[in-house]
Design an enzyme around this catalytic site. Structure first.
Site, PDB file in Angstrom:
ATOM      1  N   CYS A 255       0.872  -1.180   0.000  1.00 40.35           N
ATOM      2  CA  CYS A 255       0.000   0.000   0.000  1.00 40.35           C
ATOM      3  C   CYS A 255       0.905   1.224   0.000  1.00 40.35           C
ATOM      4  CB  CYS A 255      -0.974  -0.032   1.174  1.00 40.35           C
ATOM      5  SG  CYS A 255      -0.209  -0.252   2.801  1.00 40.35           S
ATOM      6  N   ARG A 260      -2.341  -1.229   5.321  1.00 36.91           N
ATOM      7  CA  ARG A 260      -3.432  -1.864   4.589  1.00 36.91           C
ATOM      8  C   ARG A 260      -2.967  -3.168   3.942  1.00 36.91           C
ATOM      9  NH1 ARG A 260      -5.260   3.195   0.994  1.00 36.91           N
ATOM     10  NH2 ARG A 260      -3.014   3.560   1.156  1.00 36.91           N
TER      11      ARG A 260
END
Length: 300
Positions: A255, A260
């Site tokens: 990410c 994430r």
């Protein structure tokens, strides 16, 4: 229901009800085999933790797990020292939660990389605990004795993390998939997503694995229900399949700086995807080769 029956590694995503019974000393399914530890994971959120946390939980700050300017993993020596400081060996069951899922997922991935065999992530985090009506504890818990040794090779799963050179190699592999866990606006270059990442765009050849709402780098709404619990694995697998991401591939998630991507990794691991990793540098490191990218700063 204390666990998700649709997951291959169902023991690793417990519910608040299961954790409450464990804390009460009641018999539970899939009980830890030996010593276990519970931690809240956050970033500069010790004050919030002290104001109210799940009873018995310790606190781990992500600033002990990653370092500026790229927010990559700290050295193996520093990671090992942190685990031992918190009484964590390779055979300690570690249960993690956060105020949201991303910081805890970051810790979960790095503990799996280190070789902690039994890492569990509370489904829905602190919000789910509170929705279930469970109480909080204030202050700091009693300290636990540090571990003398990890008790196994460290790191046991170095393949769970790749660097920029390995990411480039992965892009050239016929069965490789470098997967961008970013919003659509980040992926197409409408925004970098971060105040401290100037460069916009995405890695050429990467497959878009989605993330959450545009404008919110903490959102993983493509992977989680509105309450923060994990969506059915069949839905996540279908989302990936649409992007050409399949379980048999050598898959690395990334990410902006790793949070994430760590959640996507953990969910793939729960589904028993085997050839998976996190590209730790992510867009922050990759974009530095193209001026005027700059990735120094603090978390958004």
């Amino acid at each position: 229901m204390h666990f998700r029956p649709d997951l291959a590694r169902w023991r690793q995503l417990p519910s608040p009800a299961w954790l409450a019974r464990l804390l009460d000393g009641a018999p539970v399914q899939a009980a830890p085999a030996g010593t276990w530890r519970l931690f809240e994971v956050g970033c500069d959120s010790l004050a919030a933790y002290q104001a109210g946390h799940i009873p018995g939980a310790g606190y781990i700050d992500t600033n002990r797990l990653e370092r500026q300017p790229l927010w990559n993993k700290v050295s193996d020596e520093a990671l090992l020292a942190l685990l031992l400081e918190h009484g964590i060996r390779h055979d300690t069951t570690v249960i993690l939660y956060g105020r949201g899922s991303l910081a805890a997922a970051r810790a979960a991935h790095l503990m799996l990389y280190a070789g902690v065999a039994d890492v569990r992530l509370l489904d829905g985090g602190l919000d789910a605990w509170l929705r279930a009506g469970h109480a909080l504890q204030q202050g700091m818990p009693a300290p636990v004795p540090p571990a003398d040794a990890f008790g196994a090779a460290f790191p046991a799963r170095p393949d769970f993390l790749i660097d920029t050179a390995q990411a480039r190699e992965l892009l050239q592999q016929a069965d490789g998939a470098l997967v961008s866990i970013r919003t659509w606006q980040e992926h197409v270059g409408a925004t970098s997503g971060y105040s401290y990442i100037e460069a916009r765009g995405d890695i050429p050849g990467a497959r878009w694995g989605r993330a959450g709402k545009d404008g919110d780098v903490h959102s993983m709404s493509e992977y989680q229900h509105a309450d923060g619990t994990m969506k059915p694995p069949a839905e996540i697998s279908a989302l990936w399949r649409q992007a050409g991401i399949e379980p048999g591939q050598r898959t690395a998630f990334y990410c902006g700086t790793g949070w994430r991507a760590s959640l996507a990794f953990f969910y793939a691991w729960l589904m028993e995807w085997e050839r998976i990793s996190v590209y730790d540098g992510g867009w922050c490191e990759w974009s530095r080769v193209n001026p005027p990218a700059s990735c120094s700063g603090s978390r958004p």
